[in-house]
Design a protein around this motif. Structure first.
Motif: not given
Length: 143
Positions: A74-92
């Protein structure tokens, strides 16, 4: 792939992780409850082996200090998505709020180990029974 695709995949992994946790925790609750209520399906060997394997994996990872592969993915995919935190995504955000909290790692190791012991005790309290091959079994004498 676009960052949005990686974000969707990361969310899917997070949901799978959440379902795994619910399966392990809820599985023990159902096994114990069903054992007291004499539900035959909670004694199925394949179910009990899958449940035992799930918690055994968590306990082993904890004792060895290995990161959960689902968390790493999950963290690797979030990094590829350019996400630094979870705050921008409701589900996550909400699934992570429910599933994770901050504590020293030894606290988790103790909790996972204690839960694993409860799973092992459930094998003693409500032992699994092998599936019956009713078509191949002879009826009891005198039937």
């Amino acid at each position: 792939m676009s960052p949005a695709c990686y974000q969707v995949l990361a969310n899917a992994v997070l949901i799978a992780h959440f379902l795994f946790v619910i399966g392990v925790v809820g599985g023990l609750v159902l096994i114990v409850w069903g054992g007291f209520r004499e539900w035959a399906w909670v004694r199925k060997l394949w179910l009990r082996l899958a449940h035992l394997a799930g918690i055994a994996l968590v306990v082993l990872e904890s004792w060895l200090g290995v990161a959960c592969p689902l968390t790493s993915l999950e963290l690797w995919l979030r990094e590829l998505a350019g996400q630094a935190t979870y705050s921008g995504d409701f589900i996550a955000y909400w699934v992570r709020q429910f599933m994770f909290f901050t504590a020293p790692s030894w606290v988790f190791t103790v909790c996972y180990t204690a839960f694993g012991v409860l799973v092992l005790l459930s094998w003693w309290w409500f032992p699994p029974r092998p599936a019956r091959l009713s078509a191949l079994q002879k009826p009891p004498a005198g039937s």
